[in-house]
Design a protein around this motif. Structure first.
Motif, short mmCIF file in Angstrom:
data_model
loop_
_atom_site.label_atom_id
_atom_site.label_comp_id
_atom_site.label_asym_id
_atom_site.label_seq_id
_atom_site.Cartn_x
_atom_site.Cartn_y
_atom_site.Cartn_z
N GLU A 207 0.82 -1.20 0.00
CA GLU A 207 0.00 0.00 0.00
C GLU A 207 0.86 1.26 0.00
OE1 GLU A 207 -4.29 -1.09 1.95
OE2 GLU A 207 -2.72 -0.43 3.32
N MET A 208 0.28 2.32 -0.56
CA MET A 208 1.02 3.58 -0.72
C MET A 208 1.32 4.29 0.59
SD MET A 208 1.75 4.14 -3.90
CE MET A 208 1.96 5.91 -4.08
N ASN A 209 0.70 3.87 1.69
CA ASN A 209 1.01 4.50 2.97
C ASN A 209 2.29 3.94 3.59
OD1 ASN A 209 0.03 1.98 3.69
ND2 ASN A 209 -1.25 2.73 5.37
N LYS A 210 3.01 3.11 2.83
CA LYS A 210 4.27 2.51 3.31
C LYS A 210 5.39 2.81 2.31
CE LYS A 210 1.54 -1.24 5.33
NZ LYS A 210 0.25 -0.79 4.76
N PRO A 211 5.71 4.08 2.08
CA PRO A 211 6.74 4.41 1.07
C PRO A 211 8.11 3.83 1.39
CG PRO A 211 6.16 6.34 2.40
CD PRO A 211 5.15 5.29 2.70
N LYS A 212 8.47 3.75 2.67
CA LYS A 212 9.77 3.18 3.02
C LYS A 212 9.82 1.70 2.66
CE LYS A 212 10.82 6.26 6.92
NZ LYS A 212 11.09 6.30 8.39
N ALA A 213 8.71 0.99 2.84
CA ALA A 213 8.67 -0.43 2.49
C ALA A 213 8.75 -0.61 0.98
CB ALA A 213 7.39 -1.06 3.04
N ILE A 214 8.06 0.25 0.24
CA ILE A 214 8.13 0.18 -1.23
C ILE A 214 9.57 0.38 -1.69
CG2 ILE A 214 7.43 1.32 -3.37
CD1 ILE A 214 4.72 1.90 -2.05
N GLU A 215 10.23 1.37 -1.10
CA GLU A 215 11.64 1.64 -1.46
C GLU A 215 12.53 0.47 -1.09
OE1 GLU A 215 15.17 4.89 -0.39
OE2 GLU A 215 13.18 5.08 0.50
N SER A 216 12.34 -0.09 0.10
CA SER A 216 13.17 -1.20 0.58
C SER A 216 13.02 -2.43 -0.30
CB SER A 216 12.80 -1.53 2.02
OG SER A 216 13.48 -2.69 2.48
N MET A 217 11.77 -2.78 -0.62
CA MET A 217 11.54 -3.99 -1.41
C MET A 217 11.94 -3.78 -2.88
SD MET A 217 10.70 -6.13 0.82
CE MET A 217 10.75 -7.38 -0.45
N THR A 218 11.75 -2.58 -3.39
CA THR A 218 12.17 -2.31 -4.77
C THR A 218 13.68 -2.47 -4.92
OG1 THR A 218 10.31 -0.77 -5.09
CG2 THR A 218 12.19 -0.57 -6.60
N LYS A 219 14.41 -1.98 -3.94
CA LYS A 219 15.88 -2.12 -3.96
C LYS A 219 16.28 -3.57 -3.88
CE LYS A 219 20.07 -0.46 -1.65
NZ LYS A 219 20.62 0.38 -0.54
N ALA A 220 15.58 -4.36 -3.05
CA ALA A 220 15.92 -5.78 -2.89
C ALA A 220 15.62 -6.58 -4.15
CB ALA A 220 15.14 -6.35 -1.70
N CYS A 221 14.71 -6.08 -4.98
CA CYS A 221 14.32 -6.80 -6.21
C CYS A 221 15.15 -6.40 -7.43
CB CYS A 221 12.85 -6.53 -6.52
SG CYS A 221 11.69 -7.20 -5.32
N GLU A 222 16.05 -5.44 -7.26
CA GLU A 222 16.83 -4.96 -8.40
C GLU A 222 17.60 -6.10 -9.07
OE1 GLU A 222 19.32 -1.84 -6.95
OE2 GLU A 222 17.72 -0.33 -6.93
N GLY A 223 17.51 -6.14 -10.40
CA GLY A 223 18.24 -7.16 -11.16
C GLY A 223 17.53 -8.50 -11.25
N ILE A 224 16.36 -8.62 -10.67
CA ILE A 224 15.59 -9.88 -10.74
C ILE A 224 14.43 -9.67 -11.70
CG2 ILE A 224 14.36 -11.63 -9.42
CD1 ILE A 224 15.86 -10.68 -6.93
N ASP A 225 14.49 -10.30 -12.86
CA ASP A 225 13.54 -10.02 -13.93
C ASP A 225 12.10 -10.43 -13.62
OD1 ASP A 225 15.62 -8.99 -15.41
OD2 ASP A 225 16.01 -10.87 -16.48
N ASN A 226 11.93 -11.52 -12.86
CA ASN A 226 10.57 -12.04 -12.68
C ASN A 226 9.91 -11.64 -11.37
OD1 ASN A 226 12.27 -13.63 -11.16
ND2 ASN A 226 11.26 -15.57 -11.67
N ILE A 227 10.48 -10.63 -10.70
CA ILE A 227 9.89 -10.13 -9.46
C ILE A 227 9.78 -8.61 -9.54
CG2 ILE A 227 10.12 -9.89 -6.95
CD1 ILE A 227 11.60 -12.50 -6.87
N SER A 228 8.63 -8.09 -9.16
CA SER A 228 8.44 -6.63 -9.17
C SER A 228 7.62 -6.21 -7.95
CB SER A 228 7.71 -6.19 -10.45
OG SER A 228 6.41 -6.77 -10.51
N VAL A 229 7.66 -4.93 -7.65
CA VAL A 229 6.87 -4.34 -6.57
C VAL A 229 5.75 -3.53 -7.18
CG1 VAL A 229 6.88 -2.71 -4.64
CG2 VAL A 229 8.81 -4.28 -4.97
N GLN A 230 4.53 -3.74 -6.70
CA GLN A 230 3.38 -3.02 -7.21
C GLN A 230 2.73 -2.18 -6.11
OE1 GLN A 230 1.75 -2.59 -10.37
NE2 GLN A 230 0.84 -1.06 -9.02
#
Length: 463
Positions: A207-230
């Motif tokens: 959810e958009m009320n968790k911007p730090k979590a979105i940033e954290s998980m997006t960074k952890a998914c970098e370089g992995i083609d079949n995983i994304s954060v929505q």
């Protein structure tokens, strides 16, 4: 990226500020304290004890299991002596046969614990067996055995594995903290799941009320083609399986069907970490991260505890209640769907996500009044039901009409009660009637199976 969502729903105040910035703290049971292990901590067949009174158990020892496929074993989370096997109250209000272990404080572990494996060298069958043997179930609240969810029928292809990181229940922040503190483990757990379904893509919905979590998980998914954060719109019940599926894929799960029928598997953030721990660390499910919050507790926060600890022991360990403004209401889980507790002498189980300690001001519920036919309950019901009608049928005891109007499709989210200006106890009456009618349906199905088996047996004997 555009934030996605589902139809209808509500947006209550989130109350997360009390614990969102509190890092996860480890709380260990005190020496000589008693831990309780209920035999049913999951959807499916209850377990039976593998130990007897007087036995000594160690951390990681399997102490209960069932031969049924739809079940999940239970493990000792401390070392000590089995002092009793007796009924014990669980957070949902039921009384369940439980193994009682007196903690010796030594935390002795069984041989072979912590022997992780490289999942890339394991077969799908080995991965599923390891997840089952570790007792992993859905930690978002339902407790569905994870090995069953990850192994749908062969004619049901899976193209999406969705991670429910919405944590849409107000006050709860345990999943949020996991995303900030252990994002790599979440990603690794999702990669294990994707190995079972190589044609699928993994999507982590936050959810958009968790911007730090979105940033954290997006960074952890970098370089992995079949995983994304929505990103998802902040709305309740965004984390419901059917609504998460619709938000991300725009597919609808039919009444009575499982998410796999829509090509999707949905699992909670902590469940994914439990998968990673089972495979890569060789540790069964023995711990639970719990948010303790509300103005009635001295030290709101997120606590990693051993499954089996009583909620009373947890509260005592973190400083107790707020003496100046003590709680008048205790809730196991979130305020929208969690059951109210009348005692803290209940065991923490695999699905215990929170303990809310509400003061008189927080717990205030206005007096119930007559329905004014405003239709707000209909406008906000995420399942598209007519809660005012289901409430009327429930109060009349009309089970047949209740089922006819799709009462069994209610997900018990409480959106109708929240929006009702007359403060009708809609969700409460629907939940109670749903339980009765679902029980009747299950009993009828069991009777039909027994009759079919008897007829088949008689036919075989005749031939």
């Amino acid at each position: 990226m555009q934030a996605l969502t589902f139809k209808r729903g509500v947006h209550p105040p989130d109350g997360k500020a009390l614990s969102a910035e509190k890092p996860i703290q480890v709380i260990l049971p005190k020496e000589n304290s008693e831990l309780f292990y209920p035999m049913s901590q999951h959807i499916g067949a209850p377990c039976e004890p593998l130990v007897a009174v007087g036995d000594h158990v160690k951390v990681g020892q399997k102490i209960a299991e069932s031969p049924a496929f739809m079940s999940s074993p239970i493990f000792a989370s401390v070392s000590g002596e089995v002092v009793d096997i007796r009924p014990m109250l669980v957070p949902g209000g039921a009384t369940v046969k439980s193994i009682v272990v007196k903690n010796d404080g030594k935390m002795e572990e069984i041989e072979g614990l912590n022997q992780g494996r490289d999942y890339t060298t394991m077969s799908n069958e080995e991965i599923l067996a390891a997840i089952k043997d570790a007792g992993v179930v859905g930690l978002g609240g339902a407790g569905f055995p994870t090995h069953v969810k990850l192994n749908p029928p062969k004619d049901t292809p899976i193209d999406h594995i969705l991670i429910n990181a919405a944590e849409c229940e107000p006050y709860l922040t345990c999943d949020y903290r996991l995303m900030l503190e252990e994002p790599e483990r979440i990603v690794k757990g999702l990669q294990i799941m994707l190995k079972l379904h190589p044609g699928a893509k993994g999507v982590i919905g936050i959810e958009m009320n968790k911007p730090k979590a979105i940033e954290s998980m997006t960074k952890a998914c970098e370089g992995i083609d079949n995983i994304s954060v929505q990103p998802l719109v902040t709305k309740f019940p965004q984390g419901s399986e059917k609504h998460l599926i619709y938000a991300i894929t725009k597919r609808e799960v039919k009444s009575g069907a499982l998410p796999a029928s829509a090509g999707c598997i949905v699992d909670n953030v902590d469940t994914v970490v439990a998968i990673e721990r089972a495979i890569c660390k060789g540790r069964p499910l023995m711990r639970r991260i719990v948010t303790v919050s509300g103005n009635g507790i001295k030290n709101p926060g997120n606590y990693k505890i051993r499954i089996g600890m009583t909620l009373r022991d947890l509260v005592d360990a973190i400083g107790g209640f707020n003496e100046e403004n003590p709680p008048v209401k205790l809730i196991a889980g979130g305020p929208m769907m969690g059951p109210t507790l009348y005692t803290l002498d209940v065991a923490s189980v695999k699905t215990t996500s929170g303990l809310l300690c509400f003061t008189k001001e927080e717990a205030f519920i206005p007096e119930e009044r007559n329905c004014i036919r405003c239709g707000k309950c209909v406008d906000h019901c995420p399942m598209g039901l007519m809660p005012f009608m289901l409430n009327a049928l429930a109060l009349k005891g009309d089970g047949e009409g209740f089922v006819k109007h799709h009462g069994l499709d209610c997900i018990e989210c409480g959106s109708c009660s929240y929006e009702c200006p007359a403060k009708r106890q809609l969700a409460q009456s629907i939940r109670a009637t749903k339980k009765i009618e679902a029980g009747k349906k299950a009993a009828a199905a069991a009777a039909a199976r027994a009759k079919a088996e008897a007829e088949a047996k008689a036919k075989a004997e005749k031939n």
